[in-house]
Design a protein around this motif. Structure first.
Motif, PDB file in Angstrom:
ATOM      1  N   LEU A 163      10.123   6.889  -3.458  1.00 20.12           N
ATOM      2  CA  LEU A 163       8.934   6.050  -3.581  1.00 20.12           C
ATOM      3  C   LEU A 163       8.776   5.597  -5.018  1.00 20.12           C
ATOM      4  N   ARG A 164       8.545   4.290  -5.199  1.00 18.33           N
ATOM      5  CA  ARG A 164       8.251   3.745  -6.528  1.00 18.33           C
ATOM      6  C   ARG A 164       6.973   2.919  -6.436  1.00 18.33           C
ATOM      7  N   ILE A 165       6.042   3.179  -7.353  1.00 20.02           N
ATOM      8  CA  ILE A 165       4.791   2.422  -7.444  1.00 20.02           C
ATOM      9  C   ILE A 165       4.688   1.865  -8.853  1.00 20.02           C
ATOM     10  N   LEU A 166       4.374   0.586  -8.963  1.00 23.67           N
ATOM     11  CA  LEU A 166       4.208  -0.081 -10.254  1.00 23.67           C
ATOM     12  C   LEU A 166       2.773  -0.543 -10.400  1.00 23.67           C
ATOM     13  N   ASP A 167       2.251  -0.456 -11.643  1.00 24.82           N
ATOM     14  CA  ASP A 167       0.856  -0.793 -11.921  1.00 24.82           C
ATOM     15  C   ASP A 167       0.783  -1.675 -13.166  1.00 24.82           C
ATOM     16  N   VAL A 168      -0.019  -2.754 -13.108  1.00 31.94           N
ATOM     17  CA  VAL A 168      -0.120  -3.622 -14.277  1.00 31.94           C
ATOM     18  C   VAL A 168      -1.423  -4.413 -14.275  1.00 31.94           C
ATOM     19  N   ASN A 169      -2.045  -4.484 -15.441  1.00 31.00           N
ATOM     20  CA  ASN A 169      -3.164  -5.399 -15.683  1.00 31.00           C
ATOM     21  C   ASN A 169      -2.573  -6.692 -16.233  1.00 31.00           C
ATOM     22  N   VAL A 170      -2.856  -7.837 -15.595  1.00 30.29           N
ATOM     23  CA  VAL A 170      -2.168  -9.084 -15.920  1.00 30.29           C
ATOM     24  C   VAL A 170      -2.961 -10.034 -16.823  1.00 30.29           C
ATOM     25  N   TRP A 171      -4.069  -9.596 -17.404  1.00 32.68           N
ATOM     26  CA  TRP A 171      -4.884 -10.414 -18.311  1.00 32.68           C
ATOM     27  C   TRP A 171      -5.333 -11.712 -17.628  1.00 32.68           C
ATOM     28  N   GLU A 172      -6.587 -11.743 -17.284  1.00 30.24           N
ATOM     29  CA  GLU A 172      -7.150 -12.897 -16.581  1.00 30.24           C
ATOM     30  C   GLU A 172      -7.392 -14.056 -17.546  1.00 30.24           C
ATOM     31  N   TYR A 173      -6.380 -14.891 -17.713  1.00 30.97           N
ATOM     32  CA  TYR A 173      -6.537 -16.136 -18.457  1.00 30.97           C
ATOM     33  C   TYR A 173      -6.287 -17.270 -17.473  1.00 30.97           C
ATOM     34  N   VAL A 174      -7.347 -17.937 -17.041  1.00 31.93           N
ATOM     35  CA  VAL A 174      -7.227 -18.888 -15.931  1.00 31.93           C
ATOM     36  C   VAL A 174      -7.297 -20.349 -16.379  1.00 31.93           C
ATOM     37  N   GLY A 182      -4.773   4.017  -4.445  1.00 28.66           N
ATOM     38  CA  GLY A 182      -6.044   3.457  -4.881  1.00 28.66           C
ATOM     39  C   GLY A 182      -5.856   2.701  -6.177  1.00 28.66           C
ATOM     40  N   ASN A 183      -6.240   1.442  -6.187  1.00 29.90           N
ATOM     41  CA  ASN A 183      -6.089   0.579  -7.364  1.00 29.90           C
ATOM     42  C   ASN A 183      -7.468   0.153  -7.834  1.00 29.90           C
ATOM     43  N   THR A 184      -7.765   0.344  -9.128  1.00 28.57           N
ATOM     44  CA  THR A 184      -9.101   0.016  -9.610  1.00 28.57           C
ATOM     45  C   THR A 184      -9.085  -0.568 -11.013  1.00 28.57           C
ATOM     46  N   HIS A 185     -10.180  -1.247 -11.334  1.00 27.27           N
ATOM     47  CA  HIS A 185     -10.461  -1.702 -12.693  1.00 27.27           C
ATOM     48  C   HIS A 185     -11.928  -1.367 -12.950  1.00 27.27           C
ATOM     49  N   LEU A 186     -12.171  -0.486 -13.926  1.00 27.11           N
ATOM     50  CA  LEU A 186     -13.529  -0.031 -14.209  1.00 27.11           C
ATOM     51  C   LEU A 186     -14.189  -0.901 -15.270  1.00 27.11           C
ATOM     52  N   CYS A 198      -2.787  13.399   3.813  1.00 24.44           N
ATOM     53  CA  CYS A 198      -1.668  12.994   2.971  1.00 24.44           C
ATOM     54  C   CYS A 198      -2.086  12.968   1.503  1.00 24.44           C
ATOM     55  N   PRO A 199      -1.129  12.870   0.590  1.00 21.54           N
ATOM     56  CA  PRO A 199      -1.439  12.788  -0.842  1.00 21.54           C
ATOM     57  C   PRO A 199      -1.917  11.400  -1.237  1.00 21.54           C
ATOM     58  N   SER A 200      -2.477  11.302  -2.452  1.00 22.53           N
ATOM     59  CA  SER A 200      -2.992  10.033  -2.959  1.00 22.53           C
ATOM     60  C   SER A 200      -2.469   9.758  -4.361  1.00 22.53           C
ATOM     61  N   PHE A 201      -2.309   8.472  -4.642  1.00 22.98           N
ATOM     62  CA  PHE A 201      -1.998   8.005  -5.995  1.00 22.98           C
ATOM     63  C   PHE A 201      -3.097   7.032  -6.396  1.00 22.98           C
ATOM     64  N   VAL A 202      -3.818   7.338  -7.462  1.00 27.39           N
ATOM     65  CA  VAL A 202      -4.949   6.518  -7.905  1.00 27.39           C
ATOM     66  C   VAL A 202      -4.656   6.025  -9.313  1.00 27.39           C
ATOM     67  N   MET A 203      -4.790   4.722  -9.521  1.00 24.90           N
ATOM     68  CA  MET A 203      -4.373   4.156 -10.806  1.00 24.90           C
ATOM     69  C   MET A 203      -5.176   2.920 -11.149  1.00 24.90           C
ATOM     70  N   GLY A 204      -4.955   2.434 -12.369  1.00 19.20           N
ATOM     71  CA  GLY A 204      -5.571   1.183 -12.782  1.00 19.20           C
ATOM     72  C   GLY A 204      -6.039   1.207 -14.217  1.00 19.20           C
ATOM     73  N   ASP A 205      -6.657   0.111 -14.612  1.00 19.53           N
ATOM     74  CA  ASP A 205      -7.243  -0.012 -15.949  1.00 19.53           C
ATOM     75  C   ASP A 205      -8.619   0.644 -15.901  1.00 19.53           C
ATOM     76  N   MET A 206      -8.728   1.840 -16.472  1.00 25.65           N
ATOM     77  CA  MET A 206      -9.964   2.606 -16.364  1.00 25.65           C
ATOM     78  C   MET A 206     -10.799   2.576 -17.638  1.00 25.65           C
ATOM     79  N   ASN A 207     -10.322   1.813 -18.638  1.00 27.84           N
ATOM     80  CA  ASN A 207     -11.106   1.573 -19.856  1.00 27.84           C
ATOM     81  C   ASN A 207     -11.687   2.838 -20.464  1.00 27.84           C
TER      82      ASN A 207
END
Length: 443
Positions: free
Chosen positions: A166-177, A299-303, A338-347
């Motif tokens: 299993l491979r999980i990738l996480d990234v904040n992509v900078w919201e420049y719209v 679980g993917n989050t941005h705080l 089952c197990p959990s993977f929780v990640m993200g930009d948590m500031n």
């Protein structure tokens, strides 16, 4: 008799080695013996595009041609025969560098007593080095005038850690719209618009080919660029809002070829004062790994991002957001076992009150859980309308305590988190202020 046979085998082995050594010694580049060459890299270059690539080339040549070449910098006096990697002060390499190479492209050119390897970044340079080593593994070697060019765009480049499924990738992509280029970027002949950044994020994902991808600050504007491209590599969104639903700035992409989606939900943090135009949210999904039938939760989050000084109550807001996310994840754990993977930009780093919500509930940071390697770097640097830089805002601290991009495992059971790494390839510096990170695990 037995000793005689063993002696014959020993002699045969030595003869075989002699032939290998003879073949290695006869390999040539541009008319000169391979063993006469030294590898040269730019002393002022970042290791990602200098020393690390030179070391890779050294190992490739040793493996393919049986010769270990010396490595030196361009500050040394020129040698009679040189393999020049990347940007250096060498005259022939500098002339070639006047012809720019795109981020994922490479060019290799051989002239008399020199081989110049150029690339738009570390990934392309490393690929070019492997091509050179392959060419040297033949008896023909590399002749004067030989050249190769190509690209790594669209290629899967990084195999998983041995034993990982299993491979999980996480990234904040900078919201420049915006469709305009900010002044600093224009002055440096650079582009930070989604049309430029989107394909590079896609290649990042393609290069690592994770089963699940978690993204933060993912606006519709960037989705227009990335989703069609990711679909070509088989990725789908775990939660896709309808026309009247709230857009998810924290989506989860998954690869149906590898995992099956069982359940997904999205929640935007409220009130709006702690969510700045709805960007602060979470997406939670339950998957089954097709190769084993084992389930897991992501679980993917941005705080919320501000400090208490900038906006009183911010720490408490983040704490409540963490509590809500943990409650949601743990309810799903009981339901799906089952197990959990929780990640993200948590500031917030691991010493802050909001992160203690997770730590006190036995969420383990993956840099701590990793059995092979856990990257301790923080991964947060400058990238905004005013420009970008490579210096981390928080220095590397023991056990990754300075990071604000968190990656936890909960209800671990028999899961073996093998590696956790942050991807600090130089081309990512201009894409976002957060280095992407990934985890390889065995469920």
């Amino acid at each position: 008799m037995r000793k005689f046979i063993l002696s014959l085998l020993t002699i045969a082995a030595l003869l075989g080695m002699s032939k290998d050594l003879l073949a290695a010694s006869s390999v040539k580049i541009g008319g000169a013996q391979l063993s006469d060459y030294v590898i040269v890299y730019g002393d002022s270059e970042d290791p990602d595009q200098g020393l690390n690539v030179a070391k890779s080339l050294q190992e490739y040549i040793k493996d393919k041609a049986g010769v270990t070449l010396e490595i030196t910098t361009d500050k040394s006096a020129p040698a009679p025969c040189e393999i020049v990697v990347g940007r250096t002060s060498r005259a022939y390499a500098s002339m070639a560098a006047a012809r720019p190479v795109a981020t994922f492209d490479y060019i290799v050119e051989c002239s008399k007593n020199s081989l110049v390897i150029r690339g738009g970044g570390g990934w392309a340079l490393t690929k070019a080095c492997s091509i050179v080593a392959d060419a040297l593994s033949s008896k023909k070697g590399i002749k004067e005038g030989w050249s190769k060019s190509g690209t790594v765009f669209g290629e899967e480049l990084f195999p998983r850690e041995k034993g990982a499924d299993l491979r999980i990738l996480d990234v904040n992509v900078w919201e420049y719209v915006h469709d305009t280029i900010p002044q600093w970027w224009r002055e440096h002949n650079l582009d930070c618009r989604d049309a430029y950044r989107g394909p590079r994020f896609v290649q990042l994902i393609r290069a690592y080919m994770p089963d699940v991808v978690c993204i933060q600050e993912y606006a519709r504007h960037l989705d227009d660029v990335m989703r069609p491209m990711l679909a070509e590599y088989g990725y789908k969104l775990a939660y896709l809002p309808g026309p009247d639903d709230q857009w998810s700035f924290t989506p989860i992409y998954y690869r149906p070829e590898a995992v099956a989606l069982e359940y997904s939900q999205y929640h935007r943090y409220t009130p709006e004062m702690w969510s700045n135009h709805g960007t602060k949210s979470y997406n939670v999904a339950v998957f089954t790994l097709k190769s084993s039938g084992k389930r897991f939760i992501v679980g993917n989050t941005h705080l919320w991002w501000k400090s208490d000084k900038a906006q009183p109550g911010s720490t408490q807001a983040r704490t409540e957001q963490c509590t809500l996310l943990a409650d949601t994840v743990e309810a799903l754990e009981k339901e799906w076992n089952c197990p959990s993977f929780v990640m993200g930009d948590m500031n917030g780093n691991l010493s802050t009150a909001p992160m203690k919500v997770f730590l006190e509930r036995n969420y383990i940071p993956c840099p701590w859980a990793a059995s092979v390697y856990g990257d301790p770097s923080s991964g947060h640097h400058k990238a905004d309308k005013g420009g970008y830089g490579r210096t981390l805002f928080s220095p590397i601290q023991e056990r990754g305590m300075g990071a604000i991009d968190q990656f936890f495992i909960h209800n671990q059971g028999s899961v073996d988190v093998k590696v956790f790494k942050r991807i600090n390839a130089m081309f990512t510096d201009e894409l976002t202020d957060h280095y992407p990170n990934y985890m390889d695990a065995s469920l």
